[in-house]
Design an enzyme around this catalytic site. Structure first.
Site, short mmCIF file in Angstrom:
data_model
loop_
_atom_site.label_atom_id
_atom_site.label_comp_id
_atom_site.label_asym_id
_atom_site.label_seq_id
_atom_site.Cartn_x
_atom_site.Cartn_y
_atom_site.Cartn_z
N SER A 53 -33.32 8.74 -15.40
CA SER A 53 -33.14 8.27 -16.07
C SER A 53 -31.61 8.45 -16.91
CB SER A 53 -33.76 6.71 -17.11
OG SER A 53 -33.76 6.27 -17.86
N TYR A 84 -40.36 6.75 -24.15
CA TYR A 84 -39.49 6.69 -22.00
C TYR A 84 -38.24 7.68 -22.08
CZ TYR A 84 -37.43 4.60 -18.33
OH TYR A 84 -36.57 4.00 -17.41
N1 LIG Z 1 -34.43 -0.41 -14.01
C1 LIG Z 1 -33.15 -0.03 -15.28
O1 LIG Z 1 -32.74 -0.55 -15.82
C2 LIG Z 1 -33.67 2.03 -14.79
C3 LIG Z 1 -33.22 2.45 -14.61
C4 LIG Z 1 -33.31 3.99 -15.34
C5 LIG Z 1 -33.88 4.63 -14.19
N2 LIG Z 1 -35.06 3.70 -13.82
C6 LIG Z 1 -36.17 4.29 -13.21
O2 LIG Z 1 -36.51 3.21 -11.69
C7 LIG Z 1 -38.13 3.44 -11.73
C8 LIG Z 1 -38.15 3.00 -10.33
O3 LIG Z 1 -38.23 1.19 -11.71
P1 LIG Z 1 -37.32 -1.03 -11.70
O4 LIG Z 1 -36.02 -0.73 -12.07
O5 LIG Z 1 -37.91 -0.44 -9.65
O6 LIG Z 1 -38.41 -0.37 -11.98
P2 LIG Z 1 -40.25 -2.02 -11.77
O7 LIG Z 1 -39.37 -3.36 -10.87
O8 LIG Z 1 -40.38 -2.37 -12.51
O9 LIG Z 1 -40.61 -1.55 -10.66
C9 LIG Z 1 -41.80 0.14 -11.08
C10 LIG Z 1 -43.27 -0.49 -10.06
O10 LIG Z 1 -43.21 1.29 -10.29
C11 LIG Z 1 -44.78 0.37 -10.34
N3 LIG Z 1 -45.10 1.26 -11.41
C12 LIG Z 1 -45.60 1.17 -12.26
N4 LIG Z 1 -46.69 1.77 -13.19
C13 LIG Z 1 -46.77 2.09 -12.15
C14 LIG Z 1 -48.80 3.00 -11.51
N5 LIG Z 1 -49.14 2.97 -12.68
N6 LIG Z 1 -49.07 2.84 -10.42
C15 LIG Z 1 -48.47 2.69 -9.57
N7 LIG Z 1 -47.14 2.10 -9.63
C16 LIG Z 1 -47.04 2.18 -10.11
C17 LIG Z 1 -44.89 -0.81 -10.11
O11 LIG Z 1 -46.07 -1.26 -9.55
P3 LIG Z 1 -46.78 -2.16 -9.31
O12 LIG Z 1 -45.43 -3.61 -9.63
O13 LIG Z 1 -47.24 -2.49 -7.99
O14 LIG Z 1 -47.61 -2.80 -10.41
C18 LIG Z 1 -43.71 -1.44 -10.08
O15 LIG Z 1 -43.02 -1.33 -8.14
C19 LIG Z 1 -38.56 4.42 -12.63
O16 LIG Z 1 -39.25 4.97 -12.53
C20 LIG Z 1 -37.87 4.41 -14.10
O17 LIG Z 1 -37.97 4.46 -14.96
C21 LIG Z 1 -35.26 2.07 -13.95
#
Ligand SMILES: NC(=O)c1ccc[n+]([C@@H]2O[C@H](COP(=O)([O-])OP(=O)(O)OC[C@H]3O[C@@H](n4cnc5c(N)ncnc54)[C@H](OP(=O)(O)O)[C@@H]3O)[C@@H](O)[C@H]2O)c1
Length: 264
Positions: free
Chosen positions: A140, A153
């Site tokens: 991130s 985070y």
């Molecule tokens: N969105 C942003 O603003 C942003 C910015 C920078 C970086 N990121 C990074 O991008 C990545 C994806 O995030 P996203 O934005 O797509 O969020 P998201 O829609 O909430 O997706 C996160 C996924 O991670 C899975 N997950 C979380 N904890 C888990 C666990 N203990 N075991 C297995 N699966 C787990 C969740 O699975 P379930 O739903 O099945 O529980 C969910 O599908 C993350 O690493 C996040 O930190 C996001």
């Protein structure tokens, strides 16, 4: 950025049911002979499998549980090995550090840092068997640029960068590359309504998950070890490395607005 020879993937993707993960799954599927999707909730993974075809398999489980790592390793062996691991699963809590629950901090470090490390370690024997392989850790901008409300985070994502760089160097005499891809704010359910409201109040740029998946696909095809999304964010990350007092000042000016949204 140099380009790699196009490759067919045997990939493991965590967090595949989420916003960025499902967009990456859709981008990877046409380039994959085998694609193993990991997440906790079965429904989005089953829907992706139905959409993307028979090369897609699913492991449903919590990545912080050793039994899930067992299941992933077993499924990866059964699909004939792995040449790409994308550690994308993650959780976030925007909160004042002084009052943040210790359990929430622990959960972020377990999910965002320790789980990718342990999964990578589990799959290294299989990754070593491939003629060329990659581990891509989804970090991130907040892992590269400390930001109020994201101390825990940001620590987890900065730790992930440190892990990626050290392991990359430790494996530099092998055919495995370890890389770090840092999205900026993206419209997914990881962000609470407070984060969304703060982002609009500050005029923070936000990407769609599809735009992140497009940039990820470019990154995968290129040779840079690390990428940050967004010109402004990349510039701030560079300033933060070279002249950190400038981002200190800029972020201090935002603090009053941030505090309006910061859960206490
Ligand atoms: N969105 C942003 O603003 C942003 C910015 C920078 C970086 N990121 C990074 O991008 C990545 C994806 O995030 P996203 O934005 O797509 O969020 P998201 O829609 O909430 O997706 C996160 C996924 O991670 C899975 N997950 C979380 N904890 C888990 C666990 N203990 N075991 C297995 N699966 C787990 C969740 O699975 P379930 O739903 O099945 O529980 C969910 O599908 C993350 O690493 C996040 O930190 C996001």
């Amino acid at each position: 950025m140099g380009r790699r020879t196009p490759q067919r993937y045997r990939a493991v993707l965590t967090g595949a049911g989420g916003g960025i993960g499902s967009a990456i799954a859709r981008r990877l599927a046409p380039q994959a002979d085998a694609l193993l999707l990991v997440g906790r909730q079965p429904a989005p993974l089953a829907a992706l499998r139905a959409e993307l075809g028979p090369q897609v398999q699913v492991v449903c489980g919590d990545l912080t549980a050793p039994t899930t790592l067992d299941a992933i390793e077993q499924a990866a062996r059964a699909m004939g090995g792995v040449n790409l691991l994308v550690n994308n699963a993650g959780i976030s809590q925007f909160h004042s550090f002084e009052t943040q629950a210790p359990e929430a901090m622990r959960a972020m470090l377990d999910t965002n840092l320790l789980a990718p490390m342990l999964l990578t370690r589990r799959l290294l024997p299989l990754l070593h068997q491939a003629p060329a392989a990659q581990v891509v850790n989804i970090g991130s901008v907040f892992g590269l640029l400390g930001y109020p409300g994201f101390a825990a985070y940001g620590a987890s994502k900065a730790g992930l960068k440190g892990f990626s760089q050290a392991l990359r160097r430790e494996l530099s005499d092998s055919a495995i590359e370890v890389r770090y891809f840092a999205p900026r704010a993206t419209r997914t359910s990881i962000n609470s309504s407070a984060v969304n409201a703060m982002n609009s109040a500050l005029g923070t740029a936000e990407d769609s998950p599809e735009a992140v998946a497009d940039a990820f696909a470019d990154f995968l095809a290129g040779t840079a070890w690390q990428a940050t999304m967004g010109r402004k964010e990349s510039f701030f990350v560079m300033l933060n490395r070279l002249l950190p007092s400038l981002p200190d000042d800029a972020i201090r000016k935002q603090l009053a607005v941030i505090r309006q949204y910061l859960p206490k």
